[in-house]
Design a protein around this motif. Structure first.
Motif, PDB file in Angstrom:
ATOM      1  N   MET A  98     104.510  14.124  63.364  1.00  0.00           N
ATOM      2  CA  MET A  98     104.647  14.068  61.901  1.00  0.00           C
ATOM      3  C   MET A  98     103.297  13.627  61.382  1.00  0.00           C
ATOM      4  O   MET A  98     102.586  13.023  61.690  1.00  0.00           O
TER       5      MET A  98
ATOM      6  N   GLY B 242     103.977  21.588  57.540  1.00  0.00           N
ATOM      7  CA  GLY B 242     103.606  21.104  58.891  1.00  0.00           C
ATOM      8  C   GLY B 242     104.541  21.224  59.830  1.00  0.00           C
ATOM      9  O   GLY B 242     104.224  20.708  61.223  1.00  0.00           O
ATOM     10  N   LYS B 243     105.912  21.740  59.645  1.00  0.00           N
ATOM     11  CA  LYS B 243     106.636  22.029  60.752  1.00  0.00           C
ATOM     12  C   LYS B 243     106.683  23.619  61.290  1.00  0.00           C
ATOM     13  O   LYS B 243     106.527  24.499  60.457  1.00  0.00           O
TER      14      LYS B 243
ATOM     15  N   ASN C  16     109.230  21.994  65.509  1.00  0.00           N
ATOM     16  CA  ASN C  16     108.701  20.809  65.956  1.00  0.00           C
ATOM     17  C   ASN C  16     107.263  20.539  65.060  1.00  0.00           C
ATOM     18  O   ASN C  16     107.042  21.679  64.228  1.00  0.00           O
ATOM     19  N   TRP C  17     106.651  19.505  64.856  1.00  0.00           N
ATOM     20  CA  TRP C  17     105.751  19.219  64.104  1.00  0.00           C
ATOM     21  C   TRP C  17     104.468  20.115  64.653  1.00  0.00           C
ATOM     22  O   TRP C  17     104.388  19.939  65.718  1.00  0.00           O
TER      23      TRP C  17
ATOM     24  N   CYS D 102     103.627  26.584  65.545  1.00  0.00           N
ATOM     25  CA  CYS D 102     102.757  25.676  66.389  1.00  0.00           C
ATOM     26  C   CYS D 102     102.075  26.651  67.402  1.00  0.00           C
ATOM     27  O   CYS D 102     102.315  27.678  67.429  1.00  0.00           O
TER      28      CYS D 102
END
Ligand code: ZN
Length: 110
Positions: A1, A83-84, A90-91, A106
């Motif tokens: 996070m 940011g996810k 997931n972060w 990601c």
């Protein structure tokens, strides 16, 4: 996070990036006008000029593509949803966001 500090840093980064792209777009519009092929230059240099023009156009396309994505990232920050990863939720690591702040995925999902 992400921490608040990281989020603020990314927000500044994105804002600066948007500004840069807008300035670059304005400059590139001038360049494209400046290299209009004319009859006074030879065939080869005319081809060069056309090639440069194509590269400029391609750069412009990429910028046009990137700008709304950066603006969307700012919206997500405002909404607290930045940011996810959109796919696996997931972060996304701070380092990746710093490199590519407009990313919605990601590294694993991209
Ligand atoms: Zn993912």
């Amino acid at each position: 996070m992400l921490t608040v500090d990281e989020l603020v840093e990314l927000e500044v980064l994105i804002s600066e990036e948007i500004e840069k792209l807008q300035v670059r777009s304005a400059e590139s519009a001038e360049e494209r006008e400046a290299i209009t092929p004319d009859v006074s230059i030879g065939r080869l240099s005319r081809l060069d000029a056309m090639q440069i023009q194509e590269i400029a156009k391609e750069g412009e396309r990429r910028r046009k593509d990137r700008l709304p994505r950066l603006e969307y990232a700012l919206d997500l920050i405002d909404l607290g949803k930045y940011g996810k990863c959109e796919r696996c939720h997931n972060w996304i690591p701070f380092a990746r966001l710093k490199e590519q702040p407009e990313t919605l995925l990601c590294a694993g999902c991209a």
